[in-house]
Design a protein around this motif. Structure first.
Motif, PDB file in Angstrom:
ATOM      1  N   GLY A 128       0.844  -1.191   0.000  1.00  0.00           N
ATOM      2  CA  GLY A 128       0.000   0.000   0.000  1.00  0.00           C
ATOM      3  C   GLY A 128       0.878   1.239   0.000  1.00  0.00           C
ATOM      4  N   GLY A 133      -0.170   4.378  -0.744  1.00  0.00           N
ATOM      5  CA  GLY A 133      -0.926   5.632  -0.668  1.00  0.00           C
ATOM      6  C   GLY A 133      -0.096   6.605   0.163  1.00  0.00           C
ATOM      7  N   HIS A 134      -0.686   7.736   0.550  1.00  0.00           N
ATOM      8  CA  HIS A 134       0.145   8.742   1.240  1.00  0.00           C
ATOM      9  C   HIS A 134       0.655   8.225   2.573  1.00  0.00           C
ATOM     10  CE1 HIS A 134      -2.042  10.822   4.584  1.00  0.00           C
ATOM     11  NE2 HIS A 134      -2.981  10.051   4.140  1.00  0.00           N
ATOM     12  N   ARG A 135      -0.150   7.356   3.227  1.00  0.00           N
ATOM     13  CA  ARG A 135       0.272   6.837   4.530  1.00  0.00           C
ATOM     14  C   ARG A 135       1.393   5.792   4.375  1.00  0.00           C
ATOM     15  NH1 ARG A 135       0.501   8.152   9.751  1.00  0.00           N
ATOM     16  NH2 ARG A 135       0.518   6.322  11.058  1.00  0.00           N
ATOM     17  N   ASP A 160      -0.979  -0.094  -8.077  1.00  0.00           N
ATOM     18  CA  ASP A 160      -0.916   1.027  -9.010  1.00  0.00           C
ATOM     19  C   ASP A 160       0.546   1.452  -9.208  1.00  0.00           C
ATOM     20  OD1 ASP A 160      -1.102   3.338 -10.410  1.00  0.00           O
ATOM     21  OD2 ASP A 160      -2.385   4.394  -8.972  1.00  0.00           O
ATOM     22  N   GLY A 206      -5.933   0.211   2.050  1.00  0.00           N
ATOM     23  CA  GLY A 206      -7.093   0.979   2.506  1.00  0.00           C
ATOM     24  C   GLY A 206      -7.649   0.479   3.832  1.00  0.00           C
ATOM     25  N   HIS A 225      -7.224  -4.694   5.406  1.00  0.00           N
ATOM     26  CA  HIS A 225      -5.934  -4.971   6.044  1.00  0.00           C
ATOM     27  C   HIS A 225      -5.714  -6.459   6.327  1.00  0.00           C
ATOM     28  CE1 HIS A 225      -6.088  -0.676   7.850  1.00  0.00           C
ATOM     29  NE2 HIS A 225      -5.451  -0.690   6.708  1.00  0.00           N
ATOM     30  N   PHE A 259      -3.917  -9.170   4.065  1.00  0.00           N
ATOM     31  CA  PHE A 259      -2.467  -8.920   3.903  1.00  0.00           C
ATOM     32  C   PHE A 259      -1.719  -9.331   5.175  1.00  0.00           C
ATOM     33  CE2 PHE A 259      -4.675  -5.991   1.089  1.00  0.00           C
ATOM     34  CZ  PHE A 259      -4.022  -6.206  -0.111  1.00  0.00           C
ATOM     35  N   ASP A 302      -1.844  -0.945   9.951  1.00  0.00           N
ATOM     36  CA  ASP A 302      -2.506   0.327  10.241  1.00  0.00           C
ATOM     37  C   ASP A 302      -3.952   0.051  10.661  1.00  0.00           C
ATOM     38  OD1 ASP A 302      -2.944   3.173  10.430  1.00  0.00           O
ATOM     39  OD2 ASP A 302      -1.176   3.355   9.166  1.00  0.00           O
ATOM     40  N   GLY A 321      -1.036  -0.236  14.507  1.00  0.00           N
ATOM     41  CA  GLY A 321      -0.500   1.111  14.264  1.00  0.00           C
ATOM     42  C   GLY A 321      -1.392   2.225  14.797  1.00  0.00           C
ATOM     43  N   ASN A 329      -1.538   5.241  16.316  1.00  0.00           N
ATOM     44  CA  ASN A 329      -0.641   6.328  16.724  1.00  0.00           C
ATOM     45  C   ASN A 329      -1.191   7.246  17.824  1.00  0.00           C
ATOM     46  OD1 ASN A 329      -2.314   7.012  14.614  1.00  0.00           O
ATOM     47  ND2 ASN A 329      -0.805   8.182  13.469  1.00  0.00           N
ATOM     48  N   ASN A 387      -7.066   7.831  -4.510  1.00  0.00           N
ATOM     49  CA  ASN A 387      -7.046   6.366  -4.667  1.00  0.00           C
ATOM     50  C   ASN A 387      -7.709   5.671  -3.493  1.00  0.00           C
ATOM     51  OD1 ASN A 387      -5.459   6.344  -7.068  1.00  0.00           O
ATOM     52  ND2 ASN A 387      -3.709   6.926  -5.808  1.00  0.00           N
ATOM     53  N   ARG A 400     -12.523   6.008   1.716  1.00  0.00           N
ATOM     54  CA  ARG A 400     -12.817   7.333   2.294  1.00  0.00           C
ATOM     55  C   ARG A 400     -14.228   7.800   1.933  1.00  0.00           C
ATOM     56  NH1 ARG A 400      -7.111   8.335   2.357  1.00  0.00           N
ATOM     57  NH2 ARG A 400      -6.599   9.077   4.435  1.00  0.00           N
ATOM     58  N   TYR A 405     -14.312   4.004  11.852  1.00  0.00           N
ATOM     59  CA  TYR A 405     -12.970   4.586  12.006  1.00  0.00           C
ATOM     60  C   TYR A 405     -12.898   5.173  13.425  1.00  0.00           C
ATOM     61  CZ  TYR A 405      -8.613   6.137   9.833  1.00  0.00           C
ATOM     62  OH  TYR A 405      -7.284   6.282   9.479  1.00  0.00           O
ATOM     63  N   HIS A 423      -8.849   5.803  16.645  1.00  0.00           N
ATOM     64  CA  HIS A 423      -8.130   6.985  17.131  1.00  0.00           C
ATOM     65  C   HIS A 423      -8.764   7.516  18.420  1.00  0.00           C
ATOM     66  CE1 HIS A 423      -5.760   6.938  13.647  1.00  0.00           C
ATOM     67  NE2 HIS A 423      -6.230   7.953  12.968  1.00  0.00           N
TER      68      HIS A 423
HETATM   69  N1  LIG Z   1      -2.786   6.215  11.758  1.00  0.00           N
HETATM   70  C1  LIG Z   1      -3.034   7.322  11.062  1.00  0.00           C
HETATM   71  O1  LIG Z   1      -2.876   8.431  11.513  1.00  0.00           O
HETATM   72  C2  LIG Z   1      -3.507   7.178   9.666  1.00  0.00           C
HETATM   73  C3  LIG Z   1      -3.600   8.273   8.814  1.00  0.00           C
HETATM   74  C4  LIG Z   1      -4.020   8.059   7.497  1.00  0.00           C
HETATM   75  C5  LIG Z   1      -4.353   6.783   7.080  1.00  0.00           C
HETATM   76  N2  LIG Z   1      -4.263   5.741   7.951  1.00  0.00           N
HETATM   77  C6  LIG Z   1      -4.544   4.367   7.546  1.00  0.00           C
HETATM   78  O2  LIG Z   1      -3.473   3.999   6.678  1.00  0.00           O
HETATM   79  C7  LIG Z   1      -3.959   3.182   5.639  1.00  0.00           C
HETATM   80  C8  LIG Z   1      -3.579   3.772   4.299  1.00  0.00           C
HETATM   81  O3  LIG Z   1      -4.129   5.075   4.187  1.00  0.00           O
HETATM   82  P1  LIG Z   1      -3.968   5.927   2.858  1.00  0.00           P
HETATM   83  O4  LIG Z   1      -4.532   7.240   3.116  1.00  0.00           O
HETATM   84  O5  LIG Z   1      -2.583   5.824   2.370  1.00  0.00           O
HETATM   85  O6  LIG Z   1      -4.961   5.091   1.926  1.00  0.00           O
HETATM   86  P2  LIG Z   1      -5.044   5.010   0.371  1.00  0.00           P
HETATM   87  O7  LIG Z   1      -6.384   4.385   0.073  1.00  0.00           O
HETATM   88  O8  LIG Z   1      -4.699   6.317  -0.242  1.00  0.00           O
HETATM   89  O9  LIG Z   1      -3.873   3.987  -0.020  1.00  0.00           O
HETATM   90  C9  LIG Z   1      -4.021   2.597  -0.011  1.00  0.00           C
HETATM   91  C10 LIG Z   1      -3.144   2.023  -1.108  1.00  0.00           C
HETATM   92  O10 LIG Z   1      -3.272   0.603  -1.093  1.00  0.00           O
HETATM   93  C11 LIG Z   1      -3.180   0.156  -2.421  1.00  0.00           C
HETATM   94  N3  LIG Z   1      -3.730  -1.184  -2.562  1.00  0.00           N
HETATM   95  C12 LIG Z   1      -5.024  -1.564  -2.525  1.00  0.00           C
HETATM   96  N4  LIG Z   1      -5.140  -2.884  -2.771  1.00  0.00           N
HETATM   97  C13 LIG Z   1      -3.885  -3.366  -2.935  1.00  0.00           C
HETATM   98  C14 LIG Z   1      -3.346  -4.656  -3.205  1.00  0.00           C
HETATM   99  N5  LIG Z   1      -4.140  -5.720  -3.388  1.00  0.00           N
HETATM  100  N6  LIG Z   1      -2.014  -4.792  -3.308  1.00  0.00           N
HETATM  101  C15 LIG Z   1      -1.198  -3.716  -3.176  1.00  0.00           C
HETATM  102  N7  LIG Z   1      -1.652  -2.448  -2.929  1.00  0.00           N
HETATM  103  C16 LIG Z   1      -2.977  -2.280  -2.805  1.00  0.00           C
HETATM  104  C17 LIG Z   1      -3.965   1.198  -3.214  1.00  0.00           C
HETATM  105  O11 LIG Z   1      -3.624   1.187  -4.600  1.00  0.00           O
HETATM  106  C18 LIG Z   1      -3.564   2.480  -2.529  1.00  0.00           C
HETATM  107  O12 LIG Z   1      -2.457   3.112  -3.148  1.00  0.00           O
HETATM  108  C19 LIG Z   1      -5.462   3.081   5.858  1.00  0.00           C
HETATM  109  O13 LIG Z   1      -5.714   1.869   6.487  1.00  0.00           O
HETATM  110  C20 LIG Z   1      -5.816   4.192   6.792  1.00  0.00           C
HETATM  111  O14 LIG Z   1      -6.845   3.846   7.659  1.00  0.00           O
HETATM  112  C21 LIG Z   1      -3.840   5.917   9.219  1.00  0.00           C
END
Ligand SMILES: NC(=O)c1ccc[n+]([C@@H]2O[C@H](COP(=O)([O-])OP(=O)(O)OC[C@H]3O[C@@H](n4cnc5c(N)ncnc54)[C@H](O)[C@@H]3O)[C@@H](O)[C@H]2O)c1
Length: 383
Positions: free
Chosen positions: A10, A12-14, A38, A83, A87, A90, A104, A131, A133, A179, A183, A191, A194
């Motif tokens: 994964g 994504g931004h996290r 992606d 996402g 979780h 995986f 996470d 995770g 935080n 992506n 959300r 959710y 936290h």
């Molecule tokens: N603890 C925190 O403060 C905090 C903050 C933001 C997000 N999060 C958590 O972190 C996680 C990620 O958040 P995000 O904002 O980056 O989400 P996001 O949806 O932007 O990113 C998830 C990524 O997973 C990828 N993905 C999906 N299926 C996949 C697969 N089969 N194989 C490989 N990659 C796959 C997607 O392409 C995407 O890029 C979420 O679970 C969210 O709840 C936690």
């Protein structure tokens, strides 16, 4: 020193943030491989990044197939950053290979996943670190310290709210939603980690009952989600927690607030309101001079990390999570935020979402370590 081999699924931004932080801040981390379905996310310079993941980590292998990544490499840890509702599978695949997991939040999306994940960890040589935080925030450590020193007495009523607004059209809103199907669709009350995670640190019992109502969608009638969901949870002895969570809303206020009413004291953390900064306060019958509401000079940053230049991200809590996890691994100790902790803070949200779906029916919460859990799986997931 032997390197700790880390992979991430994964990006994504996290996922990018946590993988970059692990590599940058801990010299013993070998960032072996990363996976996202992606491939754009490997190559392109993404939001808040100074370069693409591929350029930043030339020694790291990139995959779009998670199982292939697991098959072709050796890992000590997988960071699961997919996402919020995907979780468990995986995590289970890594645990089945005896690899430790940083998952996470929230931990699972339904009761069946909770059981499968719980069983997978029981059988594995690997363990799961949740995770969560907010459990690491400085003011939460202060709350736990007040409780452990007896200054709050026993909590009998607590509140938390997590109101996370972002302005439609803003860069934050656009990038966060790009992506992230979850959300747009995840019931907000799911959710809940936290908010519940920090409060459960001072509650010996599990949450046993859930009642929840949702408002429906008013701000964007095309939305699938309630604009606001409000849940009441209770333990068997009667300790009650009220939790407020939002989908869409127009209140641009600080995100996280908490209040604890105890038999000998009171604690609150009220997040910012416009130009009024966040404040942490308490009072106690047990401390000379603190009978009246008293400000505590502590914010999000855990004070032991305040001079650490890597302690960025959610007020230092992201660094604290990784540091505590790696230190426990190196000392062969249990992870400080276990899978059990993760399920204690995740499952009440799943029962609450079901209560809201049933128009506020009071539900009894069970956990995978209890025999009644299988009947709930049949009723919730299989009916
Ligand atoms: N603890 C925190 O403060 C905090 C903050 C933001 C997000 N999060 C958590 O972190 C996680 C990620 O958040 P995000 O904002 O980056 O989400 P996001 O949806 O932007 O990113 C998830 C990524 O997973 C990828 N993905 C999906 N299926 C996949 C697969 N089969 N194989 C490989 N990659 C796959 C997607 O392409 C995407 O890029 C979420 O679970 C969210 O709840 C936690």
């Amino acid at each position: 020193m032997k390197k700790i081999k880390v992979g991430v699924v994964g990006l994504g931004h996290r996922g990018r943030h946590m993988a970059n932080l692990a590599k940058r801040a801990f010299e013993f981390v070998d960032f072996v491989a990363a996976c996202d379905i992606d491939p754009e996310l490997w190559h392109e310079k993404q939001w808040l990044q100074d370069d693409s993941m591929k350029n930043k980590h030339p020694g790291t292998k990139f995959y779009n197939d998670y199982v292939k990544m697991l098959d072709e490499n050796q890992f000590d840890f997988i960071l699961v950053e997919t996402g919020a509702d995907v979780h468990a599978d995986f995590c289970i695949k890594a645990l089945n290979r005896d690899i430790n997991v940083f998952s996470d939040i929230p931990s699972v999306a339904n009761l069946t996943e909770a059981k499968l994940l719980w069983e997978a960890e029981q059988k594995s040589q690997g363990k799961l670190m949740t995770g969560a935080n907010p459990n690491e925030w400085g003011f939460i450590n202060a709350m736990v310290d007040l409780y452990q020193k007896g200054l709050l007495g026993e909590p009998y009523y607590m509140e938390a709210e997590y109101i996370h607004c972002s302005r439609p059209g803003s860069i934050t809103h656009k990038e966060l939603n790009k992506n992230s199907p979850w959300r747009k669709s995840l019931p907000p009350i799911r959710y809940c980690t936290h908010s519940l995670g920090p409060l459960l640190r001072i509650l010996e019992e599990d949450l046993r009952y859930a009642i929840c109502l949702g408002t429906g969608a008013h701000i964007d009638p095309d939305s699938e989600r309630d604009d606001m969901m409000s849940a009441l949870f209770q333990t068997e002895s009667g300790v009650t927690i009220r939790l407020l969570r939002n989908g869409a809303c127009r209140a641009f206020i600080g995100h996280h607030s908490y209040r604890v009413f105890g038999t000998k004291g009171y604690f609150e953390r009220i997040d910012s309101r416009g130009t009024t900064p966040p404040v942490t306060r308490f009072n106690s019958t047990e401390l000379y001079g603190a009978e009246n509401l008293t400000v505590l000079p502590i914010d999000m940053m855990p004070q032991e990390y305040s001079d650490n230049p890597h302690a960025a991200g959610h007020g230092g809590a992201d660094y604290a999570l990784l540091d505590h996890m790696f230190q426990a691994f190196l000392r062969k100790e249990d992870f400080p935020i276990s899978l059990k902790d993760g399920l204690r803070m995740t499952l009440p949200g799943i029962y609450a979402a079901e209560s809201a779906r049933r128009k506020g029916v009071k539900l009894t919460i069970h956990y995978p370590w209890e025999t009644e859990f299988d009947a709930d799986i049949r009723e919730f997931d299989l009916s």
